[in-house]
Design an enzyme around this catalytic site. Structure first.
Site, PDB file in Angstrom:
ATOM      1  N   PHE A  30       0.843  -1.203   0.000  1.00  0.00           N
ATOM      2  CA  PHE A  30       0.000   0.000   0.000  1.00  0.00           C
ATOM      3  C   PHE A  30       0.876   1.250   0.000  1.00  0.00           C
ATOM      4  O   PHE A  30       0.695   2.149  -0.821  1.00  0.00           O
ATOM      5  CB  PHE A  30      -0.938  -0.008   1.219  1.00  0.00           C
ATOM      6  CG  PHE A  30      -1.619   1.309   1.483  1.00  0.00           C
ATOM      7  CD1 PHE A  30      -2.741   1.685   0.747  1.00  0.00           C
ATOM      8  CD2 PHE A  30      -1.154   2.163   2.470  1.00  0.00           C
ATOM      9  CE1 PHE A  30      -3.378   2.896   0.993  1.00  0.00           C
ATOM     10  CE2 PHE A  30      -1.777   3.369   2.720  1.00  0.00           C
ATOM     11  CZ  PHE A  30      -2.897   3.738   1.985  1.00  0.00           C
ATOM     12  N   TYR A  31       1.831   1.335   0.901  1.00  0.00           N
ATOM     13  CA  TYR A  31       2.694   2.516   0.992  1.00  0.00           C
ATOM     14  C   TYR A  31       3.577   2.661  -0.251  1.00  0.00           C
ATOM     15  O   TYR A  31       3.837   3.780  -0.693  1.00  0.00           O
ATOM     16  CB  TYR A  31       3.537   2.472   2.266  1.00  0.00           C
ATOM     17  CG  TYR A  31       2.701   2.644   3.513  1.00  0.00           C
ATOM     18  CD1 TYR A  31       2.074   3.850   3.786  1.00  0.00           C
ATOM     19  CD2 TYR A  31       2.512   1.589   4.394  1.00  0.00           C
ATOM     20  CE1 TYR A  31       1.290   4.011   4.916  1.00  0.00           C
ATOM     21  CE2 TYR A  31       1.730   1.740   5.524  1.00  0.00           C
ATOM     22  CZ  TYR A  31       1.118   2.946   5.776  1.00  0.00           C
ATOM     23  OH  TYR A  31       0.341   3.098   6.881  1.00  0.00           O
ATOM     24  N   GLN A  32       4.017   1.567  -0.816  1.00  0.00           N
ATOM     25  CA  GLN A  32       4.840   1.642  -2.015  1.00  0.00           C
ATOM     26  C   GLN A  32       4.064   2.230  -3.197  1.00  0.00           C
ATOM     27  O   GLN A  32       4.658   2.890  -4.043  1.00  0.00           O
ATOM     28  CB  GLN A  32       5.397   0.260  -2.362  1.00  0.00           C
ATOM     29  CG  GLN A  32       6.495  -0.152  -1.403  1.00  0.00           C
ATOM     30  CD  GLN A  32       6.998  -1.563  -1.655  1.00  0.00           C
ATOM     31  OE1 GLN A  32       6.261  -2.441  -2.086  1.00  0.00           O
ATOM     32  NE2 GLN A  32       8.268  -1.777  -1.365  1.00  0.00           N
TER      33      GLN A  32
END
Length: 166
Positions: free
Chosen positions: A137-139
């Site tokens: 998700f953060y990537q």
């Protein structure tokens, strides 16, 4: 953007029904967020409906430092210890899952951290993803894993500032 109201967690907020589906995140909000704020170790922000104190999402941020050996020389920029902010928690109630609101909650958190950096400085935003799904998700938002830890991710505050625009 979202129709939710974002505010600093206060005693009047109703946390009882919050359930993101991850027990450790639920427990942190209900059992530790207020004491962290009172001790000055983390500030928690919550989303509520405009006419309710019922919390449907939250994130916590705190000042943080990263050691030079954790990141690339480009991110460190010659510093032995790199100042920044830790996105310590980020969670949506299960009733909001699948609606694309995770990105909006992250946007809210990143905006607050950029505001803090505009006042107090800082170079990096760090997140310790709870699992591989969270790391992915953060990537998607350009966070990059640090050396030897794929669940610890960083992004330069300058990049976030640029992405958010004026």
């Amino acid at each position: 953007m979202t129709a939710w109201t974002s505010a600093s967690l206060d005693a009047h907020h109703d946390l009882h029904e919050f359930d993101c589906g991850v027990p450790v995140l639920n427990e942190w909000l209900k059992g530790h967020a207020m004491s962290a704020a009172n001790r000055g170790t983390a500030r928690t922000y919550v989303w509520t409906d405009a006419d309710s104190d019922h919390v449907v999402a939250y994130y916590a941020i705190t000042p943080h430092v990263v050691k030079r050996d954790e990141v690339s020389s480009k991110l460190a920029s010659g510093l032995a210890v790199i100042p920044g902010y830790l996105l310590a928690e980020l969670a949506l109630d299960q009733s909001l899952h699948g609606q694309g609101l995770g990105g909006e909650l992250l946007h809210d958190a990143l905006s607050r951290m950029v505001e803090a950096a505009n006042v107090a400085s800082g170079r990096l935003i760090v997140v310790d993803a709870i699992d591989d799904t969270a790391a992915k998700f953060y990537q998607r938002y350009d966070f990059q894993p640090v050396k030897d830890n794929p669940r610890r991710l960083v992004i330069k505050i300058a990049a976030v500032r640029h992405a958010l625009g004026p």
